[in-house]
Design an enzyme around this catalytic site. Structure first.
Site, short mmCIF file in Angstrom:
data_model
loop_
_atom_site.label_atom_id
_atom_site.label_comp_id
_atom_site.label_asym_id
_atom_site.label_seq_id
_atom_site.Cartn_x
_atom_site.Cartn_y
_atom_site.Cartn_z
N ASP A 57 10.16 23.75 43.32
CA ASP A 57 11.07 23.02 44.37
C ASP A 57 11.83 21.94 43.78
OD1 ASP A 57 8.48 21.67 43.92
OD2 ASP A 57 9.52 20.26 44.91
N GLY A 101 7.01 18.98 39.79
CA GLY A 101 7.68 19.88 40.55
C GLY A 101 8.49 20.70 39.76
N GLU A 102 9.46 21.19 40.44
CA GLU A 102 10.52 22.10 39.78
C GLU A 102 9.75 23.68 39.39
OE1 GLU A 102 12.38 20.60 36.18
OE2 GLU A 102 13.02 18.95 37.38
N GLY A 103 8.61 23.81 39.59
CA GLY A 103 7.81 24.96 39.06
C GLY A 103 7.40 24.74 37.63
#
Lengths: 360, 360
Positions: free
Chosen positions: B187, B329-331
């Protein structure tokens, strides 16, 4: 002179020279890596332990950003144990040799994980009692065909322990010479968690009950017996930090000594070394007792469920990266940490700085 | 009909159809994998959580041994948030768009980690307020240019939430169609931990203080304000499990809805889905409320330090694989788990059985 007053052998002198050649890691480069991380395109600190790993890699390499490891290798050191005769494990001793064959054939757990993370598997027979088949992946450097029974007397002589240290160091040196830039420690040896527990107790001062676990599958009665064996041996031989090589010789396995050599050699060459389970952290206790600056080159890949592993890691002040309930050895848990180590280096190399946002 | 009694839109009907197409995972294949592990050349259970992962993969695929993932991909869904106006984050909203550009240029944390683990990065603009540059890695599927302020009214309409779900599902379907066999959720969205905390509170029933954290860097005063914003919004709009899409629309972000779609689509195609931090587990709460059998396809890649992540994982009954203090985040944390997932599959495929010992 040894603490006993005897002349030091040439082999032991080589170990002392190896330990003396290790330089301290570069804390200044670790600080530089932390500052660099704070300027990258993410909230400062938001990569947690991975940022710490990057700083550690910079300290190890003496460069910031640190080089990105491209050629990891696991050294699986194998040996047998005279204490097997005391009934400390449900597995027959012949399994050591059979598993060495499996490592060479590529059909063990360590191979599947090494293949996943792009690591080479190097197997070192430093003291197997059986007869593993010849294989290009297997280095024969057998110091003796298994240790003597540590519950009855010293497991090996000082000279044998020193020779095993040098065998491990020699293989690590050769691997690094051929391009390996990240070393993972692995072990194989039926009954070796008994020797490993002895080493942890002797080097940390912890009691036998605190460091002895079921290993590869001892039941409650066998575990109680194993604990008594450990307690007796440590009481008889444990000299701990005062004489690391003597302690290794009295209580250790040939594979523990060899892995201490892998650690010292890696540290000498400023290559990061990832520890696996209880036997590799026991080797780390010996290596860092022989050479305190070697500690800076070590990463605890994971926390084994074997209780001695946690006692040893706490003593060393190392926080494990993974905690997955593993207790296999072979280097499996250390290998699972490898991609995280590589990612930690890549982040410091590849990421843009906040100052670059909006440019491009 | 919706709970309010209005006619269901065609978009919402598509979401219902997607959720209805998910089959339960195959527990029989998980049992088969566990039995298989017990016969491999290692002590039974000695690979701990990695053995459980293997069983999960077998259940997901409906095959034992499960296929070894060879083409992982992370979907980074990006959106902006009207609640940004409430001062819940120190970062300007324009950072969302700038970071999307970074993901496309390959210079963010997610790119460095994806490159390390061999994963493709797919970026989905499902609701960015700014104007990311065109790039082959970026899918434009903007439902609206950021949500409305969830503290003042619903963040979006049901239809918008449904459209965002379908946008995520469509990208996941396309990735799987092109060979992707392991999905990681990621995200990006400045202020999205406020929306994420609202979703976690609404779906789990936990209080705002238990689920609201500093996100990308709120200080104590800002965190107190953010917690009050979450408490107020949840009190006003939270319908939780009773109306998952309504809750997603009232309190969520477009990226949360899109990630719920990624999860549903992955589950539909029997592809394992790895969760990352609090926003992806918030999306998982929505997805599993829409479709309870989707839970079987989910792995918690890591435990974020954001408190809502742990509340959500506990509610889902998912134990995180890694615990590295990440909160980016960001994966990123999900990607770090990928090599362990791949190793778990390889072990079941590559390892010899105890019965093979001594042969060869």
């Amino acid at each position: 002179m040894t603490p006993g007053g005897n002349a030091i052998s040439g082999t032991e002198r080589e170990v002392v020279a190896l330990a003396g050649a290790v330089e301290a890691v570069d804390g200044g480069r670790a600080d530089e890596a932390r500052r660099r991380h704070d300027g990258l395109v993410k909230p400062p600190g938001s990569l947690g332990a991975v940022e710490q790993l990057g700083a550690w890699l910079a300290a190890v390499a003496g460069r910031c950003p640190p080089p990105v490891p491209t050629a990891p290798a696991v050294v699986v050191a194998a040996g047998d144990h005279g204490v097997h005769a005391q009934g400390v494990t449900p597995w027959p001793q012949a399994v050591t040799s059979a598993m060495v064959d499996m490592f060479c054939q590529g059909r063990a757990a360590v191979n599947a994980i090494a293949a996943t993370v792009g690591a080479r598997v190097a197997v070192l027979d430093v003291g197997v009692a059986g007869h593993p088949r010849r294989h290009p992946r297997l280095r024969h450097a057998r110091v003796r065909a298994g240790t003597a029974d540590l519950s009855q007397g010293p497991a090996m002589t000082r000279e044998e322990a020193a020779a095993a240290v040098l065998a491990g160091a020699g293989l690590a040196e050769e691997l690094v010479g051929s391009g390996v830039d990240l070393l993972v420690t692995g072990d194989m040896g039926i009954a070796n968690t008994t020797a490993g527990a002895c080493l942890v107790a002797a080097f940390t001062g912890a009691g036998a009950a605190a460091v002895t676990g079921p290993g590869a599958g001892a039941d409650a009665a066998m575990l109680a017996h194993k604990t008594a064996v450990v307690a007796g041996a440590v009481a008889r031989h444990g000299q701990g930090q005062a004489d690391p090589l003597g302690t290794l010789a009295a209580l250790g396995g040939l594979e523990h000594a060899a892995l201490a050599g892998v650690i010292l050699s890696g540290a000498c060459d400023r290559v990061p070394v990832v520890l696996d389970g209880v036997n590799t952290v026991a080797a780390a206790l010996a290596a860092t007792a022989l050479c305190p600056p070697a500690l800076g080159y070590l990463l605890a890949g994971h926390r084994s469920t074997e209780p001695g592993a946690t006692v040893a890691l706490d003593h060393l002040g190392l926080a494990p990266l993974l905690d997955l309930g593993l207790r296999l050895g072979e280097g499996t848990g250390g290998l699972l940490a490898v991609p995280i180590v590589i990612a930690a280096a890549r982040l410091l190399t590849d990421m843009a700085a906040v100052a670059d946002l909006g440019e491009g």
